[in-house]
Design a protein around this motif. Structure first.
Motif, PDB file in Angstrom:
ATOM      1  N   GLY A  52       0.826  -1.207   0.000  1.00  0.00           N
ATOM      2  CA  GLY A  52       0.000   0.000   0.000  1.00  0.00           C
ATOM      3  C   GLY A  52       0.856   1.251   0.000  1.00  0.00           C
ATOM      4  N   ALA A  53       1.946   1.224   0.803  1.00  0.00           N
ATOM      5  CA  ALA A  53       2.865   2.364   0.833  1.00  0.00           C
ATOM      6  C   ALA A  53       3.485   2.587  -0.539  1.00  0.00           C
ATOM      7  CB  ALA A  53       3.952   2.126   1.877  1.00  0.00           C
ATOM      8  N   ARG A  54       3.897   1.494  -1.175  1.00  0.00           N
ATOM      9  CA  ARG A  54       4.517   1.592  -2.508  1.00  0.00           C
ATOM     10  C   ARG A  54       3.550   2.226  -3.508  1.00  0.00           C
ATOM     11  NH1 ARG A  54       4.274  -1.217  -7.126  1.00  0.00           N
ATOM     12  NH2 ARG A  54       2.820  -2.737  -6.209  1.00  0.00           N
ATOM     13  N   LEU A  55       2.295   1.763  -3.501  1.00  0.00           N
ATOM     14  CA  LEU A  55       1.309   2.258  -4.452  1.00  0.00           C
ATOM     15  C   LEU A  55       0.966   3.724  -4.187  1.00  0.00           C
ATOM     16  CD1 LEU A  55      -1.134  -0.809  -4.566  1.00  0.00           C
ATOM     17  CD2 LEU A  55       0.538  -0.139  -6.304  1.00  0.00           C
ATOM     18  N   TRP A  56       0.774   4.062  -2.915  1.00  0.00           N
ATOM     19  CA  TRP A  56       0.370   5.430  -2.584  1.00  0.00           C
ATOM     20  C   TRP A  56       1.515   6.417  -2.774  1.00  0.00           C
ATOM     21  CZ3 TRP A  56      -3.882   6.783   1.402  1.00  0.00           C
ATOM     22  CH2 TRP A  56      -5.024   6.014   1.147  1.00  0.00           C
ATOM     23  N   ILE A  57       2.753   5.978  -2.520  1.00  0.00           N
ATOM     24  CA  ILE A  57       3.906   6.860  -2.771  1.00  0.00           C
ATOM     25  C   ILE A  57       3.975   7.223  -4.253  1.00  0.00           C
ATOM     26  CG2 ILE A  57       6.440   6.899  -2.874  1.00  0.00           C
ATOM     27  CD1 ILE A  57       6.417   5.302  -0.237  1.00  0.00           C
ATOM     28  N   LYS A  58       3.717   6.227  -5.085  1.00  0.00           N
ATOM     29  CA  LYS A  58       3.739   6.459  -6.533  1.00  0.00           C
ATOM     30  C   LYS A  58       2.639   7.441  -6.947  1.00  0.00           C
ATOM     31  CE  LYS A  58       3.526   3.997 -10.967  1.00  0.00           C
ATOM     32  NZ  LYS A  58       3.401   2.663 -11.619  1.00  0.00           N
ATOM     33  N   VAL A  59       1.423   7.247  -6.410  1.00  0.00           N
ATOM     34  CA  VAL A  59       0.313   8.147  -6.742  1.00  0.00           C
ATOM     35  C   VAL A  59       0.567   9.551  -6.208  1.00  0.00           C
ATOM     36  CG1 VAL A  59      -2.147   8.593  -6.403  1.00  0.00           C
ATOM     37  CG2 VAL A  59      -1.357   6.257  -6.839  1.00  0.00           C
ATOM     38  N   ALA A  60       1.109   9.639  -4.978  1.00  0.00           N
ATOM     39  CA  ALA A  60       1.394  10.945  -4.379  1.00  0.00           C
ATOM     40  C   ALA A  60       2.403  11.716  -5.229  1.00  0.00           C
ATOM     41  CB  ALA A  60       1.921  10.773  -2.953  1.00  0.00           C
ATOM     42  N   LYS A  61       3.400  11.010  -5.751  1.00  0.00           N
ATOM     43  CA  LYS A  61       4.389  11.656  -6.614  1.00  0.00           C
ATOM     44  C   LYS A  61       3.728  12.192  -7.884  1.00  0.00           C
ATOM     45  CE  LYS A  61       8.865  10.913  -8.898  1.00  0.00           C
ATOM     46  NZ  LYS A  61       8.436  11.542 -10.149  1.00  0.00           N
ATOM     47  N   ASN A  62       2.835  11.382  -8.463  1.00  0.00           N
ATOM     48  CA  ASN A  62       2.137  11.825  -9.666  1.00  0.00           C
ATOM     49  C   ASN A  62       1.251  13.033  -9.365  1.00  0.00           C
ATOM     50  OD1 ASN A  62       3.292   9.785 -11.196  1.00  0.00           O
ATOM     51  ND2 ASN A  62       1.589   8.368 -10.880  1.00  0.00           N
ATOM     52  N   ASN A  63       0.564  12.993  -8.208  1.00  0.00           N
ATOM     53  CA  ASN A  63      -0.290  14.122  -7.833  1.00  0.00           C
ATOM     54  C   ASN A  63       0.529  15.389  -7.618  1.00  0.00           C
ATOM     55  OD1 ASN A  63      -2.627  12.586  -7.909  1.00  0.00           O
ATOM     56  ND2 ASN A  63      -2.579  12.085  -5.733  1.00  0.00           N
ATOM     57  N   HIS A  64       1.720  15.227  -7.016  1.00  0.00           N
ATOM     58  CA  HIS A  64       2.590  16.381  -6.773  1.00  0.00           C
ATOM     59  C   HIS A  64       3.099  16.954  -8.090  1.00  0.00           C
ATOM     60  CE1 HIS A  64       6.420  18.437  -5.842  1.00  0.00           C
ATOM     61  NE2 HIS A  64       5.777  18.831  -4.755  1.00  0.00           N
ATOM     62  N   ASP A  65       3.456  16.059  -9.016  1.00  0.00           N
ATOM     63  CA  ASP A  65       3.962  16.511 -10.321  1.00  0.00           C
ATOM     64  C   ASP A  65       2.884  17.225 -11.119  1.00  0.00           C
ATOM     65  OD1 ASP A  65       6.395  15.431  -9.710  1.00  0.00           O
ATOM     66  OD2 ASP A  65       6.092  13.563 -10.838  1.00  0.00           O
ATOM     67  N   GLU A  66       1.614  16.813 -10.905  1.00  0.00           N
ATOM     68  CA  GLU A  66       0.519  17.410 -11.658  1.00  0.00           C
ATOM     69  C   GLU A  66       0.067  18.738 -11.073  1.00  0.00           C
ATOM     70  OE1 GLU A  66      -2.517  14.496 -11.642  1.00  0.00           O
ATOM     71  OE2 GLU A  66      -1.464  13.109 -12.979  1.00  0.00           O
ATOM     72  N   SER A  67       0.393  18.984  -9.799  1.00  0.00           N
ATOM     73  CA  SER A  67      -0.105  20.181  -9.114  1.00  0.00           C
ATOM     74  C   SER A  67       0.287  21.481  -9.791  1.00  0.00           C
ATOM     75  CB  SER A  67       0.368  20.188  -7.649  1.00  0.00           C
ATOM     76  OG  SER A  67      -0.221  19.132  -6.959  1.00  0.00           O
ATOM     77  N   PRO A  68       1.554  21.677 -10.188  1.00  0.00           N
ATOM     78  CA  PRO A  68       1.916  22.930 -10.858  1.00  0.00           C
ATOM     79  C   PRO A  68       1.102  23.186 -12.107  1.00  0.00           C
ATOM     80  CG  PRO A  68       3.879  21.739 -10.170  1.00  0.00           C
ATOM     81  CD  PRO A  68       2.738  20.813  -9.974  1.00  0.00           C
ATOM     82  N   THR A  69       0.821  22.103 -12.853  1.00  0.00           N
ATOM     83  CA  THR A  69       0.015  22.236 -14.068  1.00  0.00           C
ATOM     84  C   THR A  69      -1.392  22.670 -13.734  1.00  0.00           C
ATOM     85  OG1 THR A  69       1.306  20.489 -15.116  1.00  0.00           O
ATOM     86  CG2 THR A  69      -0.815  21.037 -16.123  1.00  0.00           C
ATOM     87  N   ASP A  70      -1.931  22.038 -12.669  1.00  0.00           N
ATOM     88  CA  ASP A  70      -3.280  22.387 -12.263  1.00  0.00           C
ATOM     89  C   ASP A  70      -3.353  23.849 -11.821  1.00  0.00           C
ATOM     90  OD1 ASP A  70      -4.018  19.806 -12.727  1.00  0.00           O
ATOM     91  OD2 ASP A  70      -3.831  19.152 -10.636  1.00  0.00           O
ATOM     92  N   ASN A  71      -2.325  24.288 -11.064  1.00  0.00           N
ATOM     93  CA  ASN A  71      -2.307  25.665 -10.598  1.00  0.00           C
ATOM     94  C   ASN A  71      -2.193  26.645 -11.761  1.00  0.00           C
ATOM     95  OD1 ASN A  71      -2.441  24.794  -7.967  1.00  0.00           O
ATOM     96  ND2 ASN A  71      -0.213  24.801  -7.656  1.00  0.00           N
ATOM     97  N   ALA A  72      -1.348  26.262 -12.741  1.00  0.00           N
ATOM     98  CA  ALA A  72      -1.182  27.132 -13.906  1.00  0.00           C
ATOM     99  C   ALA A  72      -2.500  27.263 -14.682  1.00  0.00           C
ATOM    100  CB  ALA A  72      -0.085  26.574 -14.804  1.00  0.00           C
ATOM    101  N   SER A  73      -3.204  26.136 -14.806  1.00  0.00           N
ATOM    102  CA  SER A  73      -4.471  26.153 -15.506  1.00  0.00           C
ATOM    103  C   SER A  73      -5.459  27.060 -14.807  1.00  0.00           C
ATOM    104  CB  SER A  73      -5.037  24.722 -15.595  1.00  0.00           C
ATOM    105  OG  SER A  73      -4.162  23.896 -16.312  1.00  0.00           O
ATOM    106  N   THR A  74      -5.442  26.988 -13.464  1.00  0.00           N
ATOM    107  CA  THR A  74      -6.361  27.820 -12.694  1.00  0.00           C
ATOM    108  C   THR A  74      -6.044  29.306 -12.891  1.00  0.00           C
ATOM    109  OG1 THR A  74      -6.564  26.104 -11.017  1.00  0.00           O
ATOM    110  CG2 THR A  74      -7.240  28.316 -10.370  1.00  0.00           C
ATOM    111  N   GLU A  75      -4.733  29.635 -12.871  1.00  0.00           N
ATOM    112  CA  GLU A  75      -4.325  31.024 -13.042  1.00  0.00           C
ATOM    113  C   GLU A  75      -4.693  31.529 -14.435  1.00  0.00           C
ATOM    114  OE1 GLU A  75      -0.210  31.106 -12.212  1.00  0.00           O
ATOM    115  OE2 GLU A  75      -0.440  30.700 -10.058  1.00  0.00           O
ATOM    116  N   ASN A  76      -4.499  30.677 -15.457  1.00  0.00           N
ATOM    117  CA  ASN A  76      -4.837  31.066 -16.823  1.00  0.00           C
ATOM    118  C   ASN A  76      -6.333  31.302 -16.964  1.00  0.00           C
ATOM    119  OD1 ASN A  76      -2.184  30.884 -17.635  1.00  0.00           O
ATOM    120  ND2 ASN A  76      -2.356  28.751 -18.336  1.00  0.00           N
ATOM    121  N   ALA A  77      -7.100  30.456 -16.259  1.00  0.00           N
ATOM    122  CA  ALA A  77      -8.550  30.582 -16.346  1.00  0.00           C
ATOM    123  C   ALA A  77      -9.005  31.911 -15.723  1.00  0.00           C
ATOM    124  CB  ALA A  77      -9.242  29.414 -15.629  1.00  0.00           C
ATOM    125  N   ASN A  78      -8.238  32.326 -14.665  1.00  0.00           N
ATOM    126  CA  ASN A  78      -8.598  33.591 -14.029  1.00  0.00           C
ATOM    127  C   ASN A  78      -8.134  34.772 -14.881  1.00  0.00           C
ATOM    128  OD1 ASN A  78      -9.726  32.274 -11.870  1.00  0.00           O
ATOM    129  ND2 ASN A  78      -7.796  32.231 -10.675  1.00  0.00           N
TER     130      ASN A  78
END
Length: 248
Positions: free
Chosen positions: A222-248
């Motif tokens: 479970g730790a292995r799987l969630w660490i992998k997902v957490a890394k992907n979520n962290h990597d995606e966060s800047p993109t999500d934030n940029a999209s939000t800023e562009n939308a504003n």
């Protein structure tokens, strides 16, 4: 009624041996439910909470019979936490899904969790018997008040006050972190499971000890799987934030 009393007794064993040990019916059913709960949680499946409710209910009965009172009290918390987790994970709107995604605690949160855990472990270690005695007395009074003819049982001292307290406090912490989808919950479960293997083996509930060996492996996965997902979520966060800023 006779069937229920026999089912809930740890002395009523299955007619089969597992590695030279005959588990009780309640141990077997509780163990299977617990394994399904943790495995499904590692896969981020919401149905894990149904098996969690079955597991904690049966284990509460077992812990009373083997004098692990802090662990028994823990099952009451787990019952409520499973209901909350089921509710929290079932939220489906976009904003709530973003807030409840798999992630790590930040350093400040980690320090706070560690400090609070240590304080409560010390409090529990020196007060387990008194706390459980008060809770047991209150529960008996409630049952008597609604018509059950029960009396206060003869409570024995907690078998392992320190380790029982460690398992209790850390399990509460891990369960809360799991409902909020923090990766650290799996690392804490690994530690709890290792301690549990030793304690339950010593108390001769070998099916539960075997369960926690298996749970250790599931928690590591479970730790292995969630660490992998957490890394992907962290990597995606800047993109999500940029999209939000562009939308504003």
């Amino acid at each position: 009624m006779d069937f229920l009393s026999r089912f809930f007794s740890i002395n009523n064993t299955l007619p089969v041996e597992i590695l030279g040990y005959q588990p009780s019916y309640i141990e077997a059913v509780g163990t299977i439910a617990g394994l399904l709960c943790i495995w499904l949680a590692s896969q981020e499946r919401i149905i894990n909470y149904l098996f969690g409710l079955i597991n904690v209910s049966l284990f509460a009965v077992i812990f009373f019979q083997i004098q692990l009172y802090a662990s028994l009290m823990l099952q009451i918390f787990f019952f409520a936490a499973n209901i909350y987790g089921w509710y929290a994970w079932s939220k489906v709107d976009e904003q709530q899904q973003k807030e409840l995604k798999i992630r790590w605690l930040n350093p400040k949160q980690m320090l706070s969790v560690a400090a609070v855990s240590l304080i409560f472990i010390l409090i529990m270690t020196f007060n387990i018997d008194q706390i459980f005695g008060y809770m047991a007395k209150t529960f008996i009074v409630i049952l008597q008040g609604i018509g059950f003819g029960v009396t206060m049982p003869d409570l024995q001292p907690d078998a392992f006050p320190f380790w029982d307290s460690v398992m209790t406090v850390l399990s509460i912490v891990a369960m809360i972190l799991m409902t909020r989808k923090h990766v650290e919950n799996w690392l804490i479960w690994v530690l709890i499971n290792v301690i549990s293997v030793v304690i339950y083996f010593h108390q001769e509930v070998l099916a539960m000890s075997l369960q926690y060996i298996i749970l250790t492996g599931i928690a590591l996965n479970g730790a292995r799987l969630w660490i992998k997902v957490a890394k992907n979520n962290h990597d995606e966060s800047p993109t999500d934030n940029a999209s939000t800023e562009n939308a504003n």
